[in-house]
Design a protein around this motif. Structure first.
Motif, PDB file in Angstrom:
ATOM      1  N   GLN A 138      -4.607   0.413  -7.745  1.00 38.17           N
ATOM      2  CA  GLN A 138      -3.492  -0.175  -7.009  1.00 38.17           C
ATOM      3  C   GLN A 138      -2.630  -1.058  -7.917  1.00 38.17           C
TER       4      GLN A 138
ATOM      5  N   MET B 200      -2.468   7.023  -0.808  1.00 41.55           N
ATOM      6  CA  MET B 200      -1.215   6.269  -0.938  1.00 41.55           C
ATOM      7  C   MET B 200      -0.945   5.931  -2.403  1.00 41.55           C
TER       8      MET B 200
ATOM      9  N   GLU C 171       0.483   8.902  -3.700  1.00 41.86           N
ATOM     10  CA  GLU C 171       1.859   8.987  -3.190  1.00 41.86           C
ATOM     11  C   GLU C 171       2.817   8.156  -4.049  1.00 41.86           C
ATOM     12  N   TYR C 172       2.336   7.015  -4.545  1.00 43.05           N
ATOM     13  CA  TYR C 172       3.169   6.196  -5.449  1.00 43.05           C
ATOM     14  C   TYR C 172       3.600   7.017  -6.667  1.00 43.05           C
TER      15      TYR C 172
ATOM     16  N   PRO D  96       4.411   3.281  -0.939  1.00 43.79           N
ATOM     17  CA  PRO D  96       5.615   3.221  -1.775  1.00 43.79           C
ATOM     18  C   PRO D  96       6.884   3.177  -0.934  1.00 43.79           C
ATOM     19  N   TYR D  97       6.741   3.477   0.341  1.00 45.82           N
ATOM     20  CA  TYR D  97       7.917   3.509   1.216  1.00 45.82           C
ATOM     21  C   TYR D  97       8.177   2.164   1.888  1.00 45.82           C
TER      22      TYR D  97
ATOM     23  N   ARG E  75      -5.485  -6.913  -5.906  1.00 48.17           N
ATOM     24  CA  ARG E  75      -5.443  -5.567  -6.483  1.00 48.17           C
ATOM     25  C   ARG E  75      -5.376  -5.579  -8.006  1.00 48.17           C
TER      26      ARG E  75
ATOM     27  N   SER F  43       5.857  10.047  -5.476  1.00 47.08           N
ATOM     28  CA  SER F  43       7.187   9.696  -4.966  1.00 47.08           C
ATOM     29  C   SER F  43       8.136   9.344  -6.114  1.00 47.08           C
TER      30      SER F  43
ATOM     31  N   MET G  31       3.312  -9.052 -10.744  1.00 49.13           N
ATOM     32  CA  MET G  31       2.644  -7.753 -10.704  1.00 49.13           C
ATOM     33  C   MET G  31       2.805  -6.972 -11.999  1.00 49.13           C
TER      34      MET G  31
ATOM     35  N   TYR H  18       0.439  -0.961  -9.039  1.00 54.65           N
ATOM     36  CA  TYR H  18       1.581  -0.117  -8.649  1.00 54.65           C
ATOM     37  C   TYR H  18       2.595   0.031  -9.772  1.00 54.65           C
TER      38      TYR H  18
ATOM     39  N   LYS I  93       3.822   3.684 -10.892  1.00 54.72           N
ATOM     40  CA  LYS I  93       5.222   4.102 -10.923  1.00 54.72           C
ATOM     41  C   LYS I  93       5.596   4.610 -12.320  1.00 54.72           C
TER      42      LYS I  93
ATOM     43  N   THR J 186       0.822  -1.206   0.000  1.00 56.63           N
ATOM     44  CA  THR J 186       0.000   0.000   0.000  1.00 56.63           C
ATOM     45  C   THR J 186       0.856   1.257   0.000  1.00 56.63           C
TER      46      THR J 186
END
Lengths: 341, 341, 341, 341
Positions: free
Chosen positions: D189, D219, D222-223, C136-137, C186, D226, C166, D191, D195, C134
């Protein structure tokens, strides 16, 4: 209880919260965080509402750490509760098997299905005399006539009777005649009704509301128990979600969760979760494997002719088959089924 | 009503369904599909339960085509309903603005906030005397004492009073003293209570249950109306979802949907949707822009000291500001706000 | 497919719909109801969208009668699918027991837990190398390095490896090295990814999306199958509801429902449903009793030190105990567990 | 971060947790409660996972106090973000009005609707070239051909183009040709995709997932941020609930909540919430009244013939009427609509 202050809360606001805590004879502990302050409260907070502090300026959030229920809480009553229903015990090694029609439809019919269910291994008779129907135009139940028929069926079979109470008006008659008072999902937060059954000593089967959290459900049990009646059984019957293939989503994790949070027995109702006959066997087996203390199952001599809920009612023969399957799982779980006499 | 047969349904099963339809003086129409048969039913099916056919062998699904509610249905009552509340009309051009504290806390307090709300532009006074609290240990309301205080506040200000009824025991006293009887979300399907208020002529504010569909909600209205009381207002107060930042999810589409399905006025309760003061203004504006007939808003002279729901109560000054913002939207919508006298 | 016309639909609108149906070489059947018309469509409608007719004037609702999935549909493939995963079969009498850590953390660690799991009775090794986090950190997985470690662990133990993909970028490498490609919740409707794994022949474990209906889930399976890969296993891992005590609500009825709608094997993931170790045993037993074809369980040598999901990871000893309990239920269900070699 | 210990946690377990906190260079503060201990953690915890401590013996619950997102967080960026899209600004006084068809269907069609939308007051053109369809058998979009047509339409009208990206494969082409990259609800989601768009500087319209919490949504933002792309707009398009009358439940409170939690602009998509034309006007007005920064609306010259989503597409004339209504609300809110040139 923990009070999380806003990032920009002023020193004055923090001070004000602390004074409010002390005013209630509780002790504040301040955690000075990098970006905000958090204040822990120690002392007796069970009967305090979280919302008491939420209105205060500078407060971001209030978090409860202790459960707000006491009597239903396993922390204060570590042993499992055993509920006596006539000569049966619910919550012990023997599973409670409550079976019978959605609605009581006539004396002959209810006696006949009661005998059949007893022969098949049920140890309680379910049957609705007061029916909570979504439509005012649907059949509303035989009411007190239906209760009398259930009593007759008990006389004939010895099976304790489980039936729903919808109105406080009949609580005395139920307390006199009925063995287990069912509170339906729609009335789980009808506090007037909960208090009324709390003033009897009759065992109560408290169904989970359509979208009630565990905490709200246990608080509903607490309403009954705080009036003096500790004979409460919790009944999971499925919750409402986005899925429409089943009538409700049976929350199987309710069994281990309630066993952790509470000492009260847990009964599963696969009929209302499924809404259709074909999913009931799988869910019944799952319920027993998860550790449930019993099942409540709708059955009907001829589901097609049932006055209500026929689609989810098993025929007696289907119920026989279900009991066979459930027996195997019960054995694997070291639980027993009622002896068929 | 449409009956979808199983892919493997036999000719005998189809015949059986057809006979069952004809037995009810309805007419079946068969659609022979590539993989399965579908049977349409024509005739008066409003008062029939879909579930009547679901239990029949060979039936896969039963689909209702007509809405099961009649009295609440716009199809049979095309004009908007106007509900008379003393000298106000709800559902017309003027918006209903119901404001006041979550709980009635004392005579002086309720009179004082009533005057303040009237000055700010409210045209009804809300205040709880019987409180449905999740915890049996929380303050349960001043009960009939609270009702008397509301009546005093009405005498002082002329504002009609809106207050929740939780028990049938008080229905006569409410019918005598109260201007709008509120049925809370938890009691939306307390049919015993719905029937009781249905036997009065007092306007009813029927809140949507926590996870009630529009159809269930309109069926609850139908319970009241079928007993003879057609003065029903529907109140959207947010539904339960997975999101926890707000207390409930305000379903803004309820306004156009209900306006299409029904002729009853729609009131929005932003306070219970938000659960916190800061989101109330935005939602109130949205409600009016969507076409709602009114708002019900919790206010308190000093939210921090409120006996319940302080976190979501506006101060009188915040309420003034809200009314200013709402006034602009109302004007854009050709709706009027109560004249401040 | 059934088209329900508006109450006020004109004759012209009905005619227009009928022409549209005929234009597609389908056959309309009209049911003239009391208040409105309904038009049934017969012919091949599987690949037609319900929404095609919803935009037409005078149409109130379009109802699909046949499922929109073909390849995943039991109606067209009555026998259970058996999926070959190296020398194991998923969907047969033997249960699939997939166990291992949430994340692969190092070669030594994964080999060691693989050996331990094999000894405890697992027949596949799970472990994440690409992690959907969830934040990115948070740790994002060891990526291809992790895959290599899983391959080593397979070499040492013979256990087939199950791991999440993914990104389409790695589909060839997964097809080459991995035994079961997991598609996470997801990504259940990441069609680009589904098509990519559909072009391999590697078995796919397709997790249900957070709030996916059965139909959407089976349509996601259909995406994979329609590209040519019919080796799909469905994995129920809990759906999102209002309840927060558990991470997700395990929908136990998914087992009988999917067994009815589809021929594909059903695997249950109790770890992600529970979110915490203590509820996993009860749910695992329930899954097997409901008829699931396997379990996927997170385990870790030292959950406290796990790089992710430690709270829901069982220790090896807890897993031993779980297998003992599951073995009893499996036996009651006439299913077998992998022989411990 | 706050760690709530079990009621029965031992002194050793408390000590162990404290050591773990100190090991991370954070500072523990212990609150010794009546029934259990609570440990507050102070220091930089944003990038720490709550779940790190949940696996530890004796820990009952871990509660996060600070939001886990930084770049999207209003606390660290108090002013509203303004996103430059060609010569428009999203998030300022002018509302973003994105209109156009669900799918791009041809060059002539898209140019024609673009001109019409511009004349009606839209300031951006939406249109799907890559379509995420539930069924693999449905039309999947014109793909790059569609993008080229959108570019043509921009050349003709000057309207910036908004279109969905479903696969990383096309990210470079989108960055080159497209003005706003839409990430759909199903990919919120994904990701890998987030990104990829994070590595461009193209503005992103990030739709909320079907059942994503505000935190998960932020979040996801935020992905993207970031990776270096801070041009993110949040788009509420309705969440999934139990109600089926509307396609989704539009969460109108998302506007004030996101405005509090984040500085990013908020766009509302009434089309996907409603799923049907008739509810779109009310919701659009509500969105603007709640304070949204823009609307994205599906329109089609002839909805009945639309290749997808016709039922929820407005005709150009309906869109004209919508803009008139929206203009009144915008004025009441001191927002402006694009000037019609």
């Amino acid at each position: 209880m923990i009070i999380v202050m806003d990032i920009n809360a002023t020193a004055g606001q923090v001070k004000h919260v602390i004074e409010n805590i002390e005013k209630r004879d509780l002790t504040p502990v301040i955690i000075e965080g990098q970006s905000r302050n958090v204040i822990g409260i120690t002392g007796e907070t069970t009967q305090m509402s979280m919302r008491d502090f939420e209105a205060t300026d500078g407060v971001s959030e209030v978090i409860r750490v202790s459960a707000p229920y006491k009597l239903a809480n396993r922390a204060f009553h570590p042993e499992d509760s055993h509920i006596q229903v006539r000569d049966r015990i619910v919550g012990g090694q023997e599973l409670a098997i409550m079976a019978g029609p959605c609605s009581v439809e006539g004396e002959e019919e209810i006696i006949s299905i009661a005998k059949r269910m007893k022969a098949a291994g049920a140890n309680m008779l379910r049957g609705g005399a007061f029916k909570p129907r979504t439509s005012p135009y649907s059949f509303q139940g035989l009411e007190m006539e239906g209760i009398k028929m259930l009593v007759k069926a008990r006389e004939e079979t010895g099976l304790p009777i489980v039936t729903e109470l919808m109105s406080k008006d009949y609580v005395d008659e139920f307390a006199e005649h009925v063995d287990v008072i069912q509170i339906g999902a729609r009335n789980m937060q009808n506090y007037d009704l909960l208090k009324a059954v709390g003033r009897t000593q009759t065992p109560v089967l408290l169904k989970r509301g359509m979208s009630a959290t565990y905490e709200e459900w246990l608080m509903a049990a607490e309403y009954i128990m705080s009036e003096g009646n500790s004979n409460v059984m919790l009944c999971e019957r499925g919750i409402r979600t986005f899925e429409t293939e089943t009538r409700n989503c049976l929350d199987i994790q309710a069994v281990p969760v309630l066993n952790k949070l509470s000492h009260l027995p847990v009964i599963i109702d696969p009929s209302h979760a499924a809404g259709t006959r074909e999913y009931i066997a799988a869910t019944s087996r799952a319920a027993v494997a998860a550790g449930a203390d019993g099942l409540i199952i709708e059955t009907h001599a001829c589901p097609e002719d049932a006055w209500s809920d026929g689609a989810q009612s098993l025929t007696p023969d289907e119920f026989d088959k279900l009991m066979e399957e459930v027996a195997k799982i019960a054995k694997a779980m070291d639980r027993t089924l009622p002896e068929v006499k």
